[in-house]
Design a protein around this motif. Sequence first.
Motif, short mmCIF file in Angstrom:
data_model
loop_
_atom_site.label_atom_id
_atom_site.label_comp_id
_atom_site.label_asym_id
_atom_site.label_seq_id
_atom_site.Cartn_x
_atom_site.Cartn_y
_atom_site.Cartn_z
N HIS A 254 1.09 13.95 0.89
CA HIS A 254 -0.13 14.77 0.99
C HIS A 254 -1.20 14.35 -0.02
N GLY A 255 -1.22 13.07 -0.35
CA GLY A 255 -2.25 12.58 -1.26
C GLY A 255 -1.84 12.51 -2.71
N ALA A 256 -0.59 12.86 -3.01
CA ALA A 256 -0.14 12.80 -4.40
C ALA A 256 0.06 11.36 -4.89
N PHE A 257 0.25 10.43 -3.96
CA PHE A 257 0.42 9.03 -4.33
C PHE A 257 -0.86 8.49 -4.95
N LYS A 258 -0.73 7.79 -6.08
CA LYS A 258 -1.92 7.33 -6.81
C LYS A 258 -2.01 5.81 -6.93
N GLY A 259 -1.05 5.07 -6.38
CA GLY A 259 -1.06 3.62 -6.53
C GLY A 259 -2.00 2.92 -5.57
N ASN A 260 -1.94 1.57 -5.56
CA ASN A 260 -2.78 0.78 -4.67
C ASN A 260 -2.01 0.41 -3.41
N TYR A 261 -2.66 -0.39 -2.53
CA TYR A 261 -2.02 -0.77 -1.27
C TYR A 261 -0.74 -1.57 -1.48
N ALA A 262 -0.75 -2.46 -2.44
CA ALA A 262 0.44 -3.27 -2.70
C ALA A 262 1.61 -2.38 -3.12
N LYS A 263 1.34 -1.42 -4.00
CA LYS A 263 2.39 -0.50 -4.45
C LYS A 263 2.79 0.46 -3.33
N PHE A 264 1.85 0.83 -2.48
CA PHE A 264 2.12 1.70 -1.33
C PHE A 264 3.13 1.04 -0.41
#
Length: 297
Positions: A254-264
């Motif tokens: 729900h948007g809690a993820f704060k990393g970039n695309y690579a980390k995603f």
Amino acid sequence: MAKTAEHKAKAVSIHIGLNSVDPKHYAGWSGDLLACEFDANDMAAIAHDAGMKSTLLLTTKATRANVLAAVRAASKKLQAGDLLFVTYSGHGGQIDDVSGEEEDKKDETWCLYDGELIDDEVFLELSRIAAGVRVLVLSDSCHSGTVIRARVPEGSTAGRSKMMPPSVAMRTYREHQAFYDKLQRDVAEAAGKASVPTPDSALARVAVSKRLTAIANECKAAVILISGCQDNQTSLDGDHNGAFTEQLLRVWNHGAFKGNYAKFHAAIKARMPRTQVPNLFTLGPVGKLLTERPFTP
């Protein structure tokens, strides 16, 4: 990409989910699935939360004409700094490669309601998007990694596969061979002759055909594709979400993820079984895009 006083970056999204296809086109096969419409709706919810204007194409509305029209309409509106977000959940298929440029003699497809959309067509549409536009594609389907090298046997009991059975793929192609052969020839003609790929236009970690090299060299947008599986694997359907989409939603939280695309991508991959490992590849100048937080307008 930073917003400027001259142009406020905008974001649009297209979400495609098919729980079945038209048996009239697919040799009597309806390809019933359960969770693909849920996947599309959940991706549309993420886009809405990010302030994107979305188009939702579910099952009977997810036709070749509607999908291509939606991508082309969005492309015409987008300028440098804008974002196009496209998701697909459904069956992946294959047709014979008439150009002889694919190592496995097959072109990969998305199985839309009234016909297959060839991977070359998708790449050609992306290559026509304006320079500086950011593009994110999420594909929860089989054959979506790059190019399939090994098949899951028909009748596999390892869950509901999103792979069109090879026998159905063969019959569908034979019944509509003139149509699909013409599509491939049209793409080859539009792409022109391939030249040596430039570093910014090469598909990351993908052995491309001459045709895709030609298309890649024309791509000015920055494109990231995160797909549901590797070349030799199959994506699985679920009761509420596809296996890939389910883990993507958990990572996003729900948007809690704060990393970039690579980390995603890495975080989703870490949650998946070894039998279905999400793939990531890129097209165009993506260095900066990879460092951004997912779904940022």
